[in-house]
Design a protein around this motif. Structure first.
Motif, PDB file in Angstrom:
ATOM      1  N   ASP A   1       0.800  -1.222   0.000  1.00 17.94           N
ATOM      2  CA  ASP A   1       0.000   0.000   0.000  1.00 17.94           C
ATOM      3  C   ASP A   1       0.834   1.274   0.000  1.00 17.94           C
ATOM      4  OD1 ASP A   1      -2.436  -1.295  -0.079  1.00 17.94           O
ATOM      5  OD2 ASP A   1      -2.588  -1.442   2.096  1.00 17.94           O
ATOM      6  N   ASP A   2       2.152   1.150   0.050  1.00 17.64           N
ATOM      7  CA  ASP A   2       2.997   2.346  -0.004  1.00 17.64           C
ATOM      8  C   ASP A   2       2.976   2.993  -1.384  1.00 17.64           C
ATOM      9  OD1 ASP A   2       3.673   1.818   2.607  1.00 17.64           O
ATOM     10  OD2 ASP A   2       5.617   0.920   2.133  1.00 17.64           O
ATOM     11  N   ASP A   3       2.617   2.229  -2.394  1.00 16.76           N
ATOM     12  CA  ASP A   3       2.616   2.700  -3.781  1.00 16.76           C
ATOM     13  C   ASP A   3       1.263   3.326  -4.104  1.00 16.76           C
ATOM     14  OD1 ASP A   3       2.607   2.994  -6.564  1.00 16.76           O
ATOM     15  OD2 ASP A   3       3.790   1.183  -6.883  1.00 16.76           O
ATOM     16  N   SER A   4       1.270   4.554  -4.611  1.00 20.63           N
ATOM     17  CA  SER A   4       0.015   5.235  -4.928  1.00 20.63           C
ATOM     18  C   SER A   4      -0.754   4.550  -6.048  1.00 20.63           C
ATOM     19  CB  SER A   4       0.283   6.698  -5.318  1.00 20.63           C
ATOM     20  OG  SER A   4       1.036   6.782  -6.519  1.00 20.63           O
ATOM     21  N   GLN A   5      -0.080   3.715  -6.864  1.00 18.00           N
ATOM     22  CA  GLN A   5      -0.788   2.977  -7.905  1.00 18.00           C
ATOM     23  C   GLN A   5      -1.541   1.777  -7.321  1.00 18.00           C
ATOM     24  OE1 GLN A   5       0.766   2.324 -11.756  1.00 18.00           O
ATOM     25  NE2 GLN A   5       2.350   3.862 -11.583  1.00 18.00           N
ATOM     26  N   HIS A   6      -1.258   1.431  -6.070  1.00 17.48           N
ATOM     27  CA  HIS A   6      -1.930   0.315  -5.434  1.00 17.48           C
ATOM     28  C   HIS A   6      -2.982   0.783  -4.433  1.00 17.48           C
ATOM     29  CE1 HIS A   6       1.994  -2.131  -6.205  1.00 17.48           C
ATOM     30  NE2 HIS A   6       1.233  -2.058  -7.273  1.00 17.48           N
ATOM     31  N   ALA A   7      -2.596   1.688  -3.551  1.00 22.08           N
ATOM     32  CA  ALA A   7      -3.499   2.165  -2.505  1.00 22.08           C
ATOM     33  C   ALA A   7      -3.979   3.579  -2.823  1.00 22.08           C
ATOM     34  CB  ALA A   7      -2.797   2.128  -1.156  1.00 22.08           C
ATOM     35  N   LEU A   8      -4.831   4.101  -1.968  1.00 23.91           N
ATOM     36  CA  LEU A   8      -5.399   5.428  -2.156  1.00 23.91           C
ATOM     37  C   LEU A   8      -4.705   6.421  -1.233  1.00 23.91           C
ATOM     38  CD1 LEU A   8      -9.160   4.365  -2.237  1.00 23.91           C
ATOM     39  CD2 LEU A   8      -7.597   4.648  -4.166  1.00 23.91           C
ATOM     40  N   LYS A   9      -4.222   7.510  -1.798  1.00 22.75           N
ATOM     41  CA  LYS A   9      -3.427   8.457  -1.039  1.00 22.75           C
ATOM     42  C   LYS A   9      -4.142   9.762  -0.728  1.00 22.75           C
ATOM     43  CE  LYS A   9       0.008   5.672  -0.911  1.00 22.75           C
ATOM     44  NZ  LYS A   9       0.325   4.966   0.355  1.00 22.75           N
ATOM     45  N   ASN A  10      -5.260  10.048  -1.391  1.00 21.67           N
ATOM     46  CA  ASN A  10      -5.962  11.294  -1.117  1.00 21.67           C
ATOM     47  C   ASN A  10      -7.425  11.170  -1.518  1.00 21.67           C
ATOM     48  OD1 ASN A  10      -6.141  12.010  -4.034  1.00 21.67           O
ATOM     49  ND2 ASN A  10      -3.908  12.236  -3.839  1.00 21.67           N
ATOM     50  N   GLU A  11      -8.202  12.174  -1.152  1.00 20.24           N
ATOM     51  CA  GLU A  11      -9.642  12.135  -1.396  1.00 20.24           C
ATOM     52  C   GLU A  11      -9.970  12.171  -2.886  1.00 20.24           C
ATOM     53  OE1 GLU A  11     -13.714  14.516   0.001  1.00 20.24           O
ATOM     54  OE2 GLU A  11     -11.763  15.016   0.870  1.00 20.24           O
ATOM     55  N   ALA A  12      -9.195  12.909  -3.655  1.00 19.33           N
ATOM     56  CA  ALA A  12      -9.460  12.992  -5.094  1.00 19.33           C
ATOM     57  C   ALA A  12      -9.289  11.623  -5.749  1.00 19.33           C
ATOM     58  CB  ALA A  12      -8.530  14.013  -5.743  1.00 19.33           C
ATOM     59  N   GLN A  13      -8.250  10.893  -5.353  1.00 17.28           N
ATOM     60  CA  GLN A  13      -8.031   9.557  -5.889  1.00 17.28           C
ATOM     61  C   GLN A  13      -9.166   8.621  -5.477  1.00 17.28           C
ATOM     62  OE1 GLN A  13      -4.429   7.661  -4.496  1.00 17.28           O
ATOM     63  NE2 GLN A  13      -4.187   6.487  -6.391  1.00 17.28           N
ATOM     64  N   HIS A  14      -9.561   8.715  -4.209  1.00 15.13           N
ATOM     65  CA  HIS A  14     -10.677   7.910  -3.696  1.00 15.13           C
ATOM     66  C   HIS A  14     -11.948   8.173  -4.495  1.00 15.13           C
ATOM     67  CE1 HIS A  14     -14.161   7.388  -0.940  1.00 15.13           C
ATOM     68  NE2 HIS A  14     -13.513   6.309  -0.546  1.00 15.13           N
ATOM     69  N   ASP A  15     -12.271   9.438  -4.687  1.00 12.59           N
ATOM     70  CA  ASP A  15     -13.510   9.785  -5.382  1.00 12.59           C
ATOM     71  C   ASP A  15     -13.461   9.382  -6.858  1.00 12.59           C
ATOM     72  OD1 ASP A  15     -14.408  10.814  -3.005  1.00 12.59           O
ATOM     73  OD2 ASP A  15     -14.130  12.917  -3.565  1.00 12.59           O
ATOM     74  N   ALA A  16     -12.285   9.475  -7.469  1.00 12.07           N
ATOM     75  CA  ALA A  16     -12.165   9.083  -8.875  1.00 12.07           C
ATOM     76  C   ALA A  16     -12.428   7.588  -9.035  1.00 12.07           C
ATOM     77  CB  ALA A  16     -10.770   9.437  -9.400  1.00 12.07           C
ATOM     78  N   TRP A  17     -11.911   6.780  -8.123  1.00 12.91           N
ATOM     79  CA  TRP A  17     -12.163   5.345  -8.186  1.00 12.91           C
ATOM     80  C   TRP A  17     -13.618   5.012  -7.881  1.00 12.91           C
ATOM     81  CZ3 TRP A  17      -9.881   1.751 -10.662  1.00 12.91           C
ATOM     82  CH2 TRP A  17      -8.516   1.842 -10.935  1.00 12.91           C
ATOM     83  N   LEU A  18     -14.228   5.740  -6.958  1.00 16.27           N
ATOM     84  CA  LEU A  18     -15.649   5.523  -6.697  1.00 16.27           C
ATOM     85  C   LEU A  18     -16.468   5.742  -7.959  1.00 16.27           C
ATOM     86  CD1 LEU A  18     -16.462   7.151  -3.225  1.00 16.27           C
ATOM     87  CD2 LEU A  18     -16.145   4.727  -3.759  1.00 16.27           C
TER      88      LEU A  18
END
Length: 225
Positions: free
Chosen positions: A27-44
């Protein structure tokens, strides 16, 4: 170099060992885990578009540390996750507890699931099919556990590196879809395995991965007849 005459169980054991070793830092890699709200919302947004309105019964196969499972739960789905790596599942359970999600995470083989026929509305998998010795058997299993009219939704890529990456030197020749496939090639494969209305869409936006992808990323889905 590939060792001859190894069983699928031996191959899967090496793959499991690799991902067990990766679990602590995955999960340290941003391509694997979510690092911020914008990334979270984009995946949602991506997952809502391709899985549909909640609540649905969804099995996240090859769930790893539970990134996609958690997003699906955020959308209001009834989610179960299965993975061959026990260490990845430990991380997934820990993260689900922290978020207050009720997600069942179990050890399981993507090519031979323990679930009953027609148990789910949807199966999801992210960057899994390239790790499997028998991807056709996996699609058959995913079709079996999804009700008629349900969907299989895959997040996949095509990297085609010049050589096997570290940890896969001994097994890459045993994996038919190693290196991933283009969406056109994977579409043909899914249709050949009985999925209908197969479609795909690129996932190249920087916000999804925390950086511009170095290789082709996309979502692809088909209906179970």
């Amino acid at each position: 170099m590939t060792e001859p005459n190894r069983s699928p169980t031996e191959i899967k054991g090496e793959v499991r060992a690799y991902w067990n070793d990766r679990a602590e830092t995955y999960d340290d890699d941003s391509q694997h885990a979510l690092k911020n709200e914008a990334q979270h919302d984009a995946w949602l947004s991506v997952l809502h578009t391709w899985t549909g309105d909640a609540p649905q019964r969804i099995l996240d196969v090859g769930c790893g540390t539970g990134v996609i499972s958690s997003l699906l739960a955020d959308l209001g789905h009834d989610v179960s996750g299965v993975d061959y790596s026990t260490e990845m599942l430990d991380r997934a359970r820990e993260k689900a507890r922290e978020k207050g999600h009720s997600i069942d995470f179990d050890v399981g083989d993507a090519e031979a699931l323990d679930d009953l026929d027609d148990a789910y509305d949807t199966v999801t998998a992210r960057h899994l099919i390239w790790t499997l010795p028998d991807p056709a058997a996996a699609i058959g299993e995913w079709r079996r556990v999804v009700r008629p009219g349900g969907r299989i939704v895959l997040i996949e890529g095509h990297w085609d590196f010049s050589g096997p990456f570290a940890g896969y030197e001994r097994v890459h020749d045993d994996l038919p879809l190693y290196d991933g496939r283009s969406p056109e090639e994977l579409s043909e494969f899914l249709r050949a395995e009985g999925l209908e209305n197969v479609s795909h869409e690129p996932l190249m936006a920087e916000v999804l991965w925390g950086e511009t992808p170095e290789y082709e990323q996309y979502v692809i889905a088909g209906d179970v007849p």
